[in-house]
Write an enzyme that holds these catalytic residues in place. Sequence first.
Site, PDB file in Angstrom:
ATOM      1  N   SER A 142      -1.254  10.551   2.289  1.00  0.00           N
ATOM      2  CA  SER A 142      -0.949   9.424   1.406  1.00  0.00           C
ATOM      3  C   SER A 142       0.442   9.634   0.828  1.00  0.00           C
ATOM      4  O   SER A 142       0.952  10.774   0.836  1.00  0.00           O
ATOM      5  CB  SER A 142      -1.980   9.392   0.267  1.00  0.00           C
ATOM      6  OG  SER A 142      -1.573   8.501  -0.758  1.00  0.00           O
ATOM      7  N   TYR A 155      -7.415  13.384  -6.142  1.00  0.00           N
ATOM      8  CA  TYR A 155      -6.849  12.732  -4.946  1.00  0.00           C
ATOM      9  C   TYR A 155      -5.480  13.322  -4.613  1.00  0.00           C
ATOM     10  O   TYR A 155      -5.198  13.677  -3.463  1.00  0.00           O
ATOM     11  CB  TYR A 155      -6.751  11.227  -5.222  1.00  0.00           C
ATOM     12  CG  TYR A 155      -6.383  10.374  -4.035  1.00  0.00           C
ATOM     13  CD1 TYR A 155      -7.371   9.901  -3.165  1.00  0.00           C
ATOM     14  CD2 TYR A 155      -5.068  10.019  -3.782  1.00  0.00           C
ATOM     15  CE1 TYR A 155      -7.041   9.101  -2.077  1.00  0.00           C
ATOM     16  CE2 TYR A 155      -4.729   9.224  -2.708  1.00  0.00           C
ATOM     17  CZ  TYR A 155      -5.717   8.762  -1.860  1.00  0.00           C
ATOM     18  OH  TYR A 155      -5.385   7.966  -0.786  1.00  0.00           O
TER      19      TYR A 155
END
Length: 260
Positions: A142, A155
């Site tokens: 990401s 995350y």
Amino acid sequence: MLQGKTAIVTGSTSGIGLGIARCLAREGAAIMLNGFGDAKAIEQLRKDLAAEFKIKVGYSAADMSKAADVAKMVADATRDLGTVDILVNNAGIQFTASVQDFPAEKWEQILSINLSAAFYAAKAALPQMLSRNWGRIINIASAHGLVASEHKSAYVAAKHGLLGLTKVIALETAKTGVTCNAICPGWVLTPLVQKQIDDRAAAEKIPVAKAKQELLAEKQPSLEFVTTEQLGGLAVFLCSEAAAQMRGVALPMDGGWTSQ
Ligand code: NAD
């Protein structure tokens, strides 16, 4: 280009994983789908993909938070489809809260699905890739693998960790025909992001369309979502011969997010 190859794409019943699975299927790869969802809808998806691209498509219900399930998924794909040549570690979840309010079980769950599953899947698939001297491991990280945002401790930690794992696998396979790289998407309009847009609209008492604009404006200079088709195109490139000497890189496709 990928005829005769088999790909596992984790978390491919939805969003980015499904987009990547479709692009690999279009190139002729057999596909092992994985992910949660309605059993009938998944079976329909499996059949449709097989018919559209005239390839073999399997499905594994493996839970990526469980190490034994991950290893079994690789074994099942090998048994049902013959080999595992391409592994796309894509399954992932999100949860947002400040560190002091972050539930411990959410931290553990995100670390196991977004990071540890990639380790267990690579560990299970690498021996056969190395024995054939060809393989592609593609980790879907990401923009949050490269930079942070508040309220996303688990995350961001998992995605930064995934880039570290990518580099180690790339070094350990550097003298072979197996490569390992990561893709770092910016905002992609999938159910994972739609939930964040809906939460923002509710918290700020604004329309969903406005929340969507705000989300993009905050991080993504292009003000456009990345598409699953574009990410699939990059995954196909990483499987190509042209990418054979790309090893351990993190490729942003993020509308300029991490250029700021
Ligand atoms: P999504 O919610 O649309 O899809 C997630 C997929 O993972 C689904 O198929 C779901 O069933 C599966 N999944 C979830 N938990 C699982 C588990 N325990 N075991 C097996 N499968 C499981 O999400 P998405 O946006 O397509 O995200 C896919 C990946 O891309 C994730 O790793 C995410 O972190 C990453 N990513 C997404 C964005 C974005 O903007 N959407 C941006 C950067 C990175």
